[in-house]
Design a protein around this motif. Sequence first.
Motif, mmCIF file in Angstrom:
data_model
loop_
_atom_site.group_PDB
_atom_site.id
_atom_site.type_symbol
_atom_site.label_atom_id
_atom_site.label_comp_id
_atom_site.label_asym_id
_atom_site.label_seq_id
_atom_site.Cartn_x
_atom_site.Cartn_y
_atom_site.Cartn_z
ATOM 1 N N LEU A 80 0.820 -1.216 0.000
ATOM 2 C CA LEU A 80 0.000 0.000 0.000
ATOM 3 C C LEU A 80 0.855 1.267 0.000
ATOM 4 C CD1 LEU A 80 -2.823 -1.031 2.494
ATOM 5 C CD2 LEU A 80 -3.079 -0.595 0.035
ATOM 6 N N GLN A 81 2.068 1.180 0.500
ATOM 7 C CA GLN A 81 2.950 2.342 0.557
ATOM 8 C C GLN A 81 3.782 2.524 -0.709
ATOM 9 O OE1 GLN A 81 5.244 1.945 4.158
ATOM 10 N NE2 GLN A 81 3.432 1.964 5.437
ATOM 11 N N GLY A 87 -3.259 0.237 -7.965
ATOM 12 C CA GLY A 87 -4.095 -0.446 -8.951
ATOM 13 C C GLY A 87 -3.651 -1.862 -9.246
ATOM 14 N N ARG A 88 -2.719 -2.375 -8.468
ATOM 15 C CA ARG A 88 -2.166 -3.707 -8.695
ATOM 16 C C ARG A 88 -2.233 -4.594 -7.453
ATOM 17 N NH1 ARG A 88 2.996 -3.108 -12.674
ATOM 18 N NH2 ARG A 88 1.889 -2.069 -14.370
ATOM 19 N N ASP A 101 -10.767 -5.900 9.186
ATOM 20 C CA ASP A 101 -9.883 -6.006 10.348
ATOM 21 C C ASP A 101 -8.413 -6.035 9.927
ATOM 22 O OD1 ASP A 101 -12.123 -6.085 11.932
ATOM 23 O OD2 ASP A 101 -12.001 -8.233 12.355
ATOM 24 N N LEU A 102 -8.152 -6.434 8.686
ATOM 25 C CA LEU A 102 -6.790 -6.432 8.158
ATOM 26 C C LEU A 102 -6.405 -5.031 7.702
ATOM 27 C CD1 LEU A 102 -4.324 -8.163 7.450
ATOM 28 C CD2 LEU A 102 -5.408 -8.647 5.247
ATOM 29 N N SER A 103 -7.313 -4.389 6.955
ATOM 30 C CA SER A 103 -7.087 -3.003 6.519
ATOM 31 C C SER A 103 -8.404 -2.406 6.044
ATOM 32 C CB SER A 103 -6.071 -2.940 5.379
ATOM 33 O OG SER A 103 -5.985 -1.613 4.877
ATOM 34 N N GLN A 108 -12.220 -0.735 -0.644
ATOM 35 C CA GLN A 108 -12.137 0.138 -1.813
ATOM 36 C C GLN A 108 -11.632 -0.593 -3.058
ATOM 37 O OE1 GLN A 108 -13.333 3.290 -1.342
ATOM 38 N NE2 GLN A 108 -13.753 2.453 0.680
ATOM 39 N N LEU A 109 -11.181 -1.831 -2.888
ATOM 40 C CA LEU A 109 -10.585 -2.579 -3.991
ATOM 41 C C LEU A 109 -11.559 -3.620 -4.528
ATOM 42 C CD1 LEU A 109 -7.065 -3.189 -2.386
ATOM 43 C CD2 LEU A 109 -7.724 -1.367 -3.982
#
Length: 136
Positions: A80-81, A87-88, A101-103, A108-109
Amino acid sequence: MPNEVFLSHSSVDRAFVTQLAKVMRGHGIPVWYSETNIRGAQQWHDEIGAALRRCDWLILVLSPNAVASKWVKRELLFCLQEDRFDGRIIPIIHKTCEHDDLSWTLSQLQMVDFRNHFDTACRELLRTWGIGYAPA
């Protein structure tokens, strides 16, 4: 086409991930995951880091065990950073879980749901790269 896809998963889901990797490789997609790419006596955390720096796509195999895994979370946060993963990142639902709970970013994906029919989900996943699915 991806240069190499990193499969982030819980080791408990190894059988599913092995099957998925076989399909992807059979369709010409290079895949890195711990079961086949970390050899005995290697520093596994160094190998994971090197693979994350090299790969250009992330498939996140979601399950209750993955959500609870600190290593899956670390792999996701790394990607993510990194702008090259924009987009991948493809979350796939292997088993029903509270993926938020993970993120919180996962909602959004676009996700690929493997819970009901493996071949249908493979077809959908491979369309990401414009590849038709041919069952083995």
